[in-house]
Design a protein around this motif. Structure first.
Motif, PDB file in Angstrom:
ATOM      1  N   GLU A  11      51.307  16.118  79.065  1.00  0.00           N
ATOM      2  CA  GLU A  11      51.939  14.286  79.512  1.00  0.00           C
ATOM      3  C   GLU A  11      53.242  14.784  80.651  1.00  0.00           C
ATOM      4  O   GLU A  11      53.692  13.575  80.256  1.00  0.00           O
ATOM      5  N   VAL A  12      52.969  15.131  81.483  1.00  0.00           N
ATOM      6  CA  VAL A  12      54.215  14.964  82.782  1.00  0.00           C
ATOM      7  C   VAL A  12      53.181  14.926  83.404  1.00  0.00           C
ATOM      8  O   VAL A  12      52.977  16.422  84.092  1.00  0.00           O
ATOM      9  N   VAL A  13      53.065  13.992  84.415  1.00  0.00           N
ATOM     10  CA  VAL A  13      51.177  13.929  85.545  1.00  0.00           C
ATOM     11  C   VAL A  13      52.110  12.963  86.925  1.00  0.00           C
ATOM     12  O   VAL A  13      52.893  12.191  86.237  1.00  0.00           O
TER      13      VAL A  13
ATOM     14  N   GLY B  10      49.204  17.810  88.489  1.00  0.00           N
ATOM     15  CA  GLY B  10      48.477  16.918  89.826  1.00  0.00           C
ATOM     16  C   GLY B  10      47.078  16.540  89.913  1.00  0.00           C
ATOM     17  O   GLY B  10      46.371  17.400  90.297  1.00  0.00           O
ATOM     18  N   LEU B  11      47.056  15.359  89.336  1.00  0.00           N
ATOM     19  CA  LEU B  11      45.071  14.623  90.166  1.00  0.00           C
ATOM     20  C   LEU B  11      45.379  14.265  90.356  1.00  0.00           C
ATOM     21  O   LEU B  11      45.864  13.877  91.224  1.00  0.00           O
ATOM     22  N   THR B  12      43.812  14.143  91.035  1.00  0.00           N
ATOM     23  CA  THR B  12      43.677  13.646  91.649  1.00  0.00           C
ATOM     24  C   THR B  12      43.285  12.237  92.125  1.00  0.00           C
ATOM     25  O   THR B  12      42.545  11.425  91.065  1.00  0.00           O
TER      26      THR B  12
ATOM     27  N   LYS C 235      44.368  19.140  86.396  1.00  0.00           N
ATOM     28  CA  LYS C 235      43.636  18.000  85.226  1.00  0.00           C
ATOM     29  C   LYS C 235      44.150  18.434  84.269  1.00  0.00           C
ATOM     30  O   LYS C 235      45.209  18.837  84.010  1.00  0.00           O
ATOM     31  N   THR C 236      44.202  17.642  82.848  1.00  0.00           N
ATOM     32  CA  THR C 236      45.029  17.450  82.354  1.00  0.00           C
ATOM     33  C   THR C 236      44.127  18.206  80.774  1.00  0.00           C
ATOM     34  O   THR C 236      43.423  18.171  80.377  1.00  0.00           O
ATOM     35  N   THR C 237      45.404  19.104  80.262  1.00  0.00           N
ATOM     36  CA  THR C 237      44.979  20.217  79.268  1.00  0.00           C
ATOM     37  C   THR C 237      45.958  19.891  78.418  1.00  0.00           C
ATOM     38  O   THR C 237      46.330  18.370  78.148  1.00  0.00           O
TER      39      THR C 237
END
Length: 319
Positions: free
Chosen positions: A197-199, A111-113, A141-143
């Motif tokens: 990839e599921v953002v 869950g990105l800001t 964040k994306t990892t």
């Protein structure tokens, strides 16, 4: 790979149809996927929204709302998103690719800001995504995509049949209902995937008051869950903030009686402050937020640590 695009029920629990909820609905309508329905579950009846299934639930827990969403859904898959979040356009496409594996019971992602959040909200996001938060920082964040045992509910997609077999969402605990859902799905023999990839974009709680209130609830529920549901709650990183707080007060106390302990205390305190400052530097994109994020990391540890200990000492938590 699925040859026919299955129907997906997007389920959005909320208290009311506010601006965030409208933004979430608008984001879902812009997905690069056509076959879905949107179910919104406010506390009370609201004006009709075009193409939306509105299910008023009363003032109940998010778990009750999500279970009601499942009950009223007609899709093969249920995709849960918080009302203060909105999906990236490829959200469902990427999730369903992973769920085409019959061994996968559920999938989630970060869950990105959102870029439009204000500075205090972004500061809260920087704190949560810093390495000083431990393994939970991956939620913000994306990892790399990894197998997980604890996917957060603001971004959670699963087959409807798996959710039913798992017994649905826990209706008592919040937060923590996602931890228990993941535990139930794992017990069915399915695996969970946390995919970069599921953002979704999830609006942050602003530093300091709102952020710390949320952190206190996270800490207290996790402390309780360590005792009640240890299968996916006993992790070293969950204990670290409480250990930091305990060592600080113990070091301060012993330092009053022995200069040797004072030296150790000051060394440990300095090392911690340096590590937290480095974490802030690695996260902050705006120099004027550096001190705020640094302080945010420190007080987040203190509040989480104290409430984690509180949860450990409680027999149970009331809603």
């Amino acid at each position: 790979m699925m040859s026919v695009k299955p129907l997906v029920s997007i389920i959005i629990p909320c208290k009311e149809i506010d601006e965030y909820t409208k933004e979430s609905i608008a984001g879902c309508k812009q997905l690069d996927y056509e076959n879905f329905e949107i179910i919104v579950l406010p506390d009370f009846q609201s004006d009709a929204l075009e193409g939306i299934k509105l299910i008023p639930t009363g003032a109940v827990s998010p778990g009750v709302k999500r279970n009601s969403g499942i009950e009223h859904s007609t899709g093969e898959f249920c995709a849960f998103i918080d009302n203060d979040a909105y999906p990236r356009r490829d959200w469902l496409i990427n999730a369903l690719k992973i769920l085409s594996d019959p061994l996968v019971g559920g999938v989630g992602g970060p869950g990105l800001t959102p870029p439009e959040d204000n500075l205090r909200q972004k500061a809260g996001g920087y704190v949560l995504s810093s390495f000083m938060v431990g393994c939970l920082s991956n939620r913000y964040k994306t990892t790399n995509s990894v197998e997980s045992d604890d996917i957060h509910s603001c971004n959670f997609i699963a087959r409807r049949s798996v959710l039913i077999i798992a017994g649905g969402w826990n209706e008592k605990y919040w937060p923590g209902e996602d931890t228990l859902m993941c535990l139930a799905i794992k017990k069915t023999g399915k695996k969970l995937i946390d995919s970069s990839e599921v953002v979704v974009y999830h609006h942050r709680r602003a530093l300091f008051k709102s952020h710390l209130k949320q952190v206190s609830r996270f800490g207290q529920h996790r402390g309780l869950f360590v005792k009640k549901f240890p299968e996916n709650s006993v992790k070293v990183t969950y204990f670290v903030p409480s250990l930091i707080v305990s060592l600080f007060f113990a070091g301060l106390l012993f330092s009053l009686f022995n200069p040797f302990f004072l030296s150790i205390f000051l060394f440990g305190l300095t090392a911690y402050l340096i590590a937290s400052f480095i974490a802030a530097v690695l996260q902050v994109k705006r120099s004027k937020l550096l001190f705020t994020v640094w302080l945010g990391i420190i007080v987040t540890h203190i509040v989480y640590g104290l409430f984690f200990l509180s949860g450990l000492l409680k027999r149970d938590l009331k809603r």
